[in-house]
Write a protein that holds these residues in place. Structure first.
Motif, PDB file in Angstrom:
ATOM      1  N   LEU A 137       0.832  -1.203   0.000  1.00  0.00           N
ATOM      2  CA  LEU A 137       0.000   0.000   0.000  1.00  0.00           C
ATOM      3  C   LEU A 137       0.869   1.256   0.000  1.00  0.00           C
ATOM      4  O   LEU A 137       0.555   2.247  -0.664  1.00  0.00           O
ATOM      5  CB  LEU A 137      -0.928  -0.007   1.218  1.00  0.00           C
ATOM      6  CG  LEU A 137      -2.082  -1.011   1.191  1.00  0.00           C
ATOM      7  CD1 LEU A 137      -2.766  -1.060   2.547  1.00  0.00           C
ATOM      8  CD2 LEU A 137      -3.085  -0.646   0.104  1.00  0.00           C
ATOM      9  N   GLU A 138       1.982   1.205   0.735  1.00  0.00           N
ATOM     10  CA  GLU A 138       2.881   2.354   0.775  1.00  0.00           C
ATOM     11  C   GLU A 138       3.470   2.638  -0.597  1.00  0.00           C
ATOM     12  O   GLU A 138       3.537   3.792  -1.034  1.00  0.00           O
ATOM     13  CB  GLU A 138       4.002   2.086   1.785  1.00  0.00           C
ATOM     14  CG  GLU A 138       4.904   3.280   2.042  1.00  0.00           C
ATOM     15  CD  GLU A 138       6.042   3.399   1.040  1.00  0.00           C
ATOM     16  OE1 GLU A 138       6.499   4.529   0.771  1.00  0.00           O
ATOM     17  OE2 GLU A 138       6.460   2.354   0.500  1.00  0.00           O
ATOM     18  N   LEU A 147       0.239   3.037  -3.465  1.00  0.00           N
ATOM     19  CA  LEU A 147      -0.682   4.151  -3.229  1.00  0.00           C
ATOM     20  C   LEU A 147       0.059   5.423  -2.848  1.00  0.00           C
ATOM     21  O   LEU A 147       0.036   6.418  -3.585  1.00  0.00           O
ATOM     22  CB  LEU A 147      -1.679   3.778  -2.121  1.00  0.00           C
ATOM     23  CG  LEU A 147      -2.660   4.877  -1.682  1.00  0.00           C
ATOM     24  CD1 LEU A 147      -3.554   5.272  -2.856  1.00  0.00           C
ATOM     25  CD2 LEU A 147      -3.506   4.397  -0.508  1.00  0.00           C
ATOM     26  N   ALA A 148       0.777   5.379  -1.732  1.00  0.00           N
ATOM     27  CA  ALA A 148       1.351   6.607  -1.180  1.00  0.00           C
ATOM     28  C   ALA A 148       2.536   7.114  -1.997  1.00  0.00           C
ATOM     29  O   ALA A 148       2.578   8.281  -2.394  1.00  0.00           O
ATOM     30  CB  ALA A 148       1.776   6.360   0.268  1.00  0.00           C
ATOM     31  N   SER A 160       2.537   7.749   3.212  1.00  0.00           N
ATOM     32  CA  SER A 160       3.649   6.802   3.125  1.00  0.00           C
ATOM     33  C   SER A 160       4.212   6.512   4.511  1.00  0.00           C
ATOM     34  O   SER A 160       4.479   5.352   4.859  1.00  0.00           O
ATOM     35  CB  SER A 160       4.734   7.381   2.211  1.00  0.00           C
ATOM     36  OG  SER A 160       5.839   6.518   2.141  1.00  0.00           O
ATOM     37  N   GLY A 219       0.763  12.682   0.294  1.00  0.00           N
ATOM     38  CA  GLY A 219       1.301  11.367  -0.029  1.00  0.00           C
ATOM     39  C   GLY A 219       2.484  10.992   0.840  1.00  0.00           C
ATOM     40  O   GLY A 219       2.640   9.832   1.232  1.00  0.00           O
ATOM     41  N   MET A 227       1.583   8.182  -5.508  1.00  0.00           N
ATOM     42  CA  MET A 227       0.827   9.435  -5.406  1.00  0.00           C
ATOM     43  C   MET A 227       1.778  10.600  -5.175  1.00  0.00           C
ATOM     44  O   MET A 227       1.695  11.648  -5.846  1.00  0.00           O
ATOM     45  CB  MET A 227      -0.173   9.326  -4.259  1.00  0.00           C
ATOM     46  CG  MET A 227      -0.886  10.619  -3.906  1.00  0.00           C
ATOM     47  SD  MET A 227      -1.966  10.393  -2.450  1.00  0.00           S
ATOM     48  CE  MET A 227      -2.519  12.073  -2.187  1.00  0.00           C
TER      49      MET A 227
END
Length: 496
Positions: free
Chosen positions: A97-98, A101-102, A139, A135, A105
């Motif tokens: 996810l880090e 996504l983060a 993160s 973001g 982003m």
């Protein structure tokens, strides 16, 4: 010394070095976004100048953080394969996810912000830097959630010698994570605030022709003779005031979450709490030593349980309990390191926040003594001695957050995962002393070169200063320093 010792040294060196850039990226990104928001709302040129100036410092730091962060992932496979095998099924989700996504982003919108000047609409361009800043924080959330699981594992079961996640939500809402995340993020804002204070203080001294040592120089007059001195110093006063507010507010959050962290240590990691005080035996009404020999009675119990008479467990008694629970081993971390890291974290952090509170008082608006139309509240100039103090205080918040990280990680030893996996059982079995020694030497040299490059780029940019907008042509606002009235206008630009 064996491969385990060198592997720990290598991970410690690379992690601490990487962690130098992480808090500055988190805090400075939001600060730059705030400056651009101020420019968007007011249209004042000095906010745009500051946005681009601190924006370049942010980008230099971000790039170095990305480069040094990549090494962390390789170490898990190279030196810590047993650890990776045990935690892989749990860490896979938050770290994915880090990254997906983060980080994507953050990097995508940062690219839009870099190349979107004069190409994107102002609102979209502003949204890009805010998305990049948010973001960075997201993160940090996922990474710290994974780190918190190592201290207080939840939402898992052990199957065939491996931890298998049974509840992702429990991992992401781990009570340790919910306290640790705002504590670390707020500390990052303190670090970024200290950095902006140092840069702004240096620029104020330079504009006035005063060196940090107090000697007079001619730098101020030579920097930008087309812009009045008062206008330049007022701009840096704006950035300094913004950093003072950010540092003071973040300091309140750090203190509040630090209090909650102490209670969690009392419940979840009593050995770390005992080591931080050097408390040997279970003690009711345990005191807290400011330094050896200077103790405040009952303060440790108050911090740990909000009860000055509460019992705090001691190192030797916890060691005996752990031997009964987990078997014979040395469960005591490095006591001197934990003891002094705790005090460096608190002491340097308090000095930094105290400096920001003092600065807010010194630079507050004061009632003018003039009569007539000019009467009102005027902004107090930044005293040169305070600007100098801001520059000299730059290492304090950095040392405080590094000390906090050392306390957090070394205080968990000898566990990598509290109560489940010992550090000695986490190292790669096929990696020998020679291999780790070579990689440690290579990383140390590489990181030394990167440190020099980072320092040179930051110092060069800070010394050069921003390109200022043209001075007003109105004689009423011109000053003696505005000597070149025929100079071509200088648009506030930033070369990426």
């Amino acid at each position: 010394m064996d491969a385990l010792d060198l592997a720990r040294w290598q991970f410690g060196v690379t992690t601490v070095y990487h962690f130098l850039f992480v808090p500055l990226t988190i805090g400075l990104g939001v600060f730059v976004a705030g400056l651009q928001t101020a420019w968007h709302r007011t249209g004042k040129d000095h906010y745009l100048t500051l946005t681009k100036f601190f924006g370049k410092l942010f980008l230099i730091n971000f790039a170095m953080g990305v480069v040094t962060g990549i090494v962390q992932e390789f170490q898990f496979g190279m030196n810590w394969s047993e650890y990776s095998t045990f935690v892989g099924d749990v860490f896979g989700a938050p770290l994915a996810l880090e990254a997906l996504l983060a980080f994507f982003m953050e990097s995508t919108f940062l690219g839009l912000w870099i190349f979107g000047w004069d190409r994107l609409p102002k609102r979209l361009h502003l949204a890009a830097i805010w998305a990049a800043a948010i973001g960075s924080t997201i993160s940090a959330y996922f990474i710290l959630a994974a780190n918190a699981w190592m201290k207080h594992p939840v939402g898992y079961e052990v199957v065939n010698g491996r931890a298998r996640m049974t509840d992702l939500w429990a991992v992401l809402t781990n009570p340790t994570a919910l306290v640790q995340i705002p504590h670390v993020v707020a500390a990052a804002f303190v670090v970024a605030g200290g950095f902006v204070l140092a840069v702004s203080g240096y620029r104020i001294l330079r504009e006035r022709g005063v060196a940090v040592t107090g000697r007079r120089t001619s730098a101020g007059a030579a920097d930008d003779a087309t812009v009045p001195l008062r206008r330049r110093t007022d701009m840096w006063r704006t950035s300094l005031r913004g950093a003072l507010v950010m540092t003071a507010l973040a300091g309140v959050v750090v203190a509040g979450t630090g209090d909650l962290s102490g209670q969690l240590l009392h419940e979840q990691q009593p050995m770390k709490l005992a080591a931080a005080e050097g408390l040997a035996h279970d003690t009711a009404g345990a005191g807290f030593s400011i330094v050896p020999g200077v103790e405040v009675p009952g303060l440790l119990s108050l911090l740990a349980a909000h009860d000055p008479g509460a019992t705090v467990q001691g190192v030797e008694d916890i060691q005996q309990r752990y031997e009964q629970q987990f078997g014979p081993a040395d469960y005591v971390p490095n006591l001197p390191m934990i003891f002094w890291s705790f005090r460096v974290m608190i002491g340097f952090g308090m000095v930094t926040v105290g400096l920001s509170v003092l600065g807010l008082w010194l630079t507050r608006k004061r009632r003018s003594k003039q009569h007539g139309p000019g009467r009102g509240r005027t902004a107090a100039p930044v005293p040169s001695w305070f600007a100098r103090a801001c520059v000299l205080a730059l290492p304090l918040p950095v040392a405080a957050i590094i000390a906090g990280w050392l306390l957090s990680e070394i205080g968990r030893q000898p566990w990598t995962v509290q109560g489940e996996l010992l550090t000695a059982a986490s190292v790669s079995p096929g990696v020998g002393l020679t291999e780790v020694a070579i990689s440690l030497a290579l990383f140390t040299v590489l990181y030394g070169v990167l440190a020099v490059a980072e320092a040179v780029l930051l110092v060069r940019h800070v010394k050069a200063g921003p390109e200022m907008p043209p001075a007003p042509r109105d004689p009423a606002v011109a000053s003696d320093s505005d000597t070149d009235s025929g100079a071509a206008p200088l648009a506030p630009t930033l070369m990426y």
